[in-house]
Every structure is written in structure tokens, then in C-alpha cells.
Design a protein around this motif. Structure first.
Motif, PDB file in Angstrom:
ATOM      1  N   PRO A 146      67.490  14.482 -50.502  1.00 25.93           N
ATOM      2  CA  PRO A 146      68.353  13.498 -49.838  1.00 25.93           C
ATOM      3  C   PRO A 146      68.250  12.145 -50.540  1.00 25.93           C
ATOM      4  CG  PRO A 146      66.692  14.356 -48.304  1.00 25.93           C
ATOM      5  CD  PRO A 146      66.431  14.980 -49.634  1.00 25.93           C
ATOM      6  N   VAL A 147      69.337  11.411 -50.524  1.00 22.33           N
ATOM      7  CA  VAL A 147      69.383  10.112 -51.193  1.00 22.33           C
ATOM      8  C   VAL A 147      68.286   9.185 -50.697  1.00 22.33           C
ATOM      9  CG1 VAL A 147      71.102   8.989 -49.692  1.00 22.33           C
ATOM     10  CG2 VAL A 147      70.966   8.384 -52.115  1.00 22.33           C
ATOM     11  N   GLU A 148      67.956   9.272 -49.401  1.00 24.99           N
ATOM     12  CA  GLU A 148      66.920   8.401 -48.819  1.00 24.99           C
ATOM     13  C   GLU A 148      65.546   8.674 -49.444  1.00 24.99           C
ATOM     14  OE1 GLU A 148      70.308   9.130 -46.411  1.00 24.99           O
ATOM     15  OE2 GLU A 148      68.741  10.603 -46.858  1.00 24.99           O
ATOM     16  N   GLU A 149      65.356   9.876 -49.981  1.00 27.44           N
ATOM     17  CA  GLU A 149      64.069  10.222 -50.578  1.00 27.44           C
ATOM     18  C   GLU A 149      63.936   9.686 -52.005  1.00 27.44           C
ATOM     19  OE1 GLU A 149      61.637  14.313 -51.549  1.00 27.44           O
ATOM     20  OE2 GLU A 149      63.023  14.319 -49.865  1.00 27.44           O
ATOM     21  N   ILE A 150      65.037   9.407 -52.659  1.00 26.36           N
ATOM     22  CA  ILE A 150      64.960   8.986 -54.053  1.00 26.36           C
ATOM     23  C   ILE A 150      65.433   7.552 -54.309  1.00 26.36           C
ATOM     24  CG2 ILE A 150      65.136  11.347 -54.947  1.00 26.36           C
ATOM     25  CD1 ILE A 150      68.105  10.717 -55.569  1.00 26.36           C
ATOM     26  N   ILE A 151      66.137   6.966 -53.345  1.00 22.83           N
ATOM     27  CA  ILE A 151      66.661   5.606 -53.510  1.00 22.83           C
ATOM     28  C   ILE A 151      66.115   4.728 -52.385  1.00 22.83           C
ATOM     29  CG2 ILE A 151      68.742   4.156 -53.585  1.00 22.83           C
ATOM     30  CD1 ILE A 151      68.684   6.175 -55.874  1.00 22.83           C
ATOM     31  N   LYS A 152      65.583   3.568 -52.762  1.00 19.17           N
ATOM     32  CA  LYS A 152      65.168   2.568 -51.768  1.00 19.17           C
ATOM     33  C   LYS A 152      66.113   1.390 -51.901  1.00 19.17           C
ATOM     34  CE  LYS A 152      60.323   3.668 -51.488  1.00 19.17           C
ATOM     35  NZ  LYS A 152      58.957   3.176 -51.547  1.00 19.17           N
ATOM     36  N   ASN A 153      66.842   1.127 -50.853  1.00 21.74           N
ATOM     37  CA  ASN A 153      67.719  -0.054 -50.822  1.00 21.74           C
ATOM     38  C   ASN A 153      66.944  -1.193 -50.204  1.00 21.74           C
ATOM     39  OD1 ASN A 153      70.262   0.954 -51.848  1.00 21.74           O
ATOM     40  ND2 ASN A 153      70.306   2.245 -50.019  1.00 21.74           N
ATOM     41  N   LEU A 154      66.713  -2.218 -50.969  1.00 21.02           N
ATOM     42  CA  LEU A 154      65.901  -3.354 -50.473  1.00 21.02           C
ATOM     43  C   LEU A 154      66.762  -4.595 -50.354  1.00 21.02           C
ATOM     44  CD1 LEU A 154      62.812  -2.739 -52.755  1.00 21.02           C
ATOM     45  CD2 LEU A 154      63.116  -2.045 -50.386  1.00 21.02           C
TER      46      LEU A 154
END
Length: 184
Positions: free
Chosen positions: A176-184
Motif C-alpha cells: 500500500p502507498v501508505e507503507e512506502i510513502i510518508k507525506n510530511l
């Protein structure tokens, strides 16, 4: 409006079932151009490729294949060896080997171009780099990092080992995108 890059990425499939039908020279040239146009660190363009299409070139390339890849990749009408040299790197002070990253980007461009033509372009780590160096007279500094089998997808998978036939039946999954991308 649909994103054509996302469409190509969704269409891309690294099948092991490859037809022996030769590829038109125009498609091989277009795949080459896609690799050539890749951006690189300080525009050093460190990637190099061996495009093996002649029977002699293919025969040599097949000798470098390892393990199960010998059973299916030997059918490909195009084998590609991707290599680079540390000397062609952009030489960052902290020692990062960008030549490998740049080669990887070039391989992806090549794969997307092949996908655009409904071809399989399967990257492989299962080959012997020292055998590639020996067979193609590459220097010790020229580092073979990847081989690709490229061709039309075959409906006949009798050449594919049973283990891989089962794997091919599984749905393609991505984290899932949430597992590989951190939006800060």
C-alpha cells in the motif's frame, strides 16, 4: 484524463512465457532510444547495454544465464545485458554509486518502451557476471548488473518451470502507498 505512464506501469508484466518470434528492428531501435534518453547524475550517462539479437550474440548470452532462467529466457529473441562503470559515475564526495541508480532508471525506460509495444521485458539477476565479462570481452571495471529477456508474450508456457507457472497465476501485488510513502 488517464495518466499514460500509470497505464503503462499497470500494463507491464514480467512474464517468463516468451515467444521466439523475432522483433522488428524498428522496435529494437525504439527500445534503445528509450534507454538513451534517460536522465543521469551530471548527465554522465554511465549505462551501457549489449543488445543480443544475432544467433551468435544470443548463444553467448544464453551461456551466462543461471538456474531456472536457462529454461525460459533462452527463447527470447532479444537478450539485453545492462552494465556500467564506476569510472563513469558522477563521483559524489560521500561515495554513493549513482552509476547503478542511473543504469536502473535506464532499464526502466527500456522496459516501459517494450511494454508500449506489448512486449515482455523481464529483468533478471540470475546470470553470471564473470561469464558475461569473459564472453563479451568486458573489462573488470565494466559491471554487469542486469540481464533482460525481451519478446512477445507466448500463450505456450511449456518451457516455463512449474514453480513459475504457479507464481504467474497469482495476482500482482504491491505494498500500500501508505507503507512506502510518508507525506510530511
Amino acid at each position: 484524463m488517464a495518466n499514460p505512464i500509470i497505464n503503462l506501469l499497470n500494463q507491464r508484466h514480467a512474464s517468463r512465457s516468451i515467444d521466439t518470434k523475432p522483433l522488428p528492428a524498428s522496435i529494437v531501435a525504439e527500445i534503445s532510444e528509450a534507454a538513451r534518453l534517460t536522465p543521469s547524475c551530471y548527465n554522465k550517462q554511465p549505462w551501457r547495454f549489449l543488445f543480443l539479437t544475432s544467433e551468435g550474440g544470443l548463444e553467448k548470452g544464453r551461456k551466462a544465464l543461471g538456474g531456472p532462467n536457462k529454461k525460459w529466457a533462452n527463447r527470447a529473441p532479444l537478450l539485453i545485458v545492462g552494465y556500467s562503470r564506476k569510472e563513469d559515475d558522477c563521483a559524489l564526495d560521500d561515495g554513493r554509486a549513482y552509476h547503478q541508480f542511473d543504469l536502473g532508471m535506464s532499464v526502466m525506460n527500456l522496459m516501459l518502451s517494450a511494454t508500449h509495444h506489448d512486449l515482455v521485458a523481464r529483468p533478471m539477476a540470475g546470470f553470471d557476471p564473470s561469464k558475461v565479462r569473459e564472453l563479451f570481452d568486458l573489462s573488470a571495471e565494466e559491471e554487469p548488473l542486469v540481464m533482460l529477456a525481451v519478446g512477445y508474450k507466448s500463450t505456450d508456457d511449456s518451457h516455463v518451470p512449474d514453480t513459475y507457472k504457479e507464481i504467474a497465476k497469482q495476482p500482482r501485488t504491491r505494498k500500500p502507498v501508505e507503507e512506502i510513502i510518508k507525506n510530511l
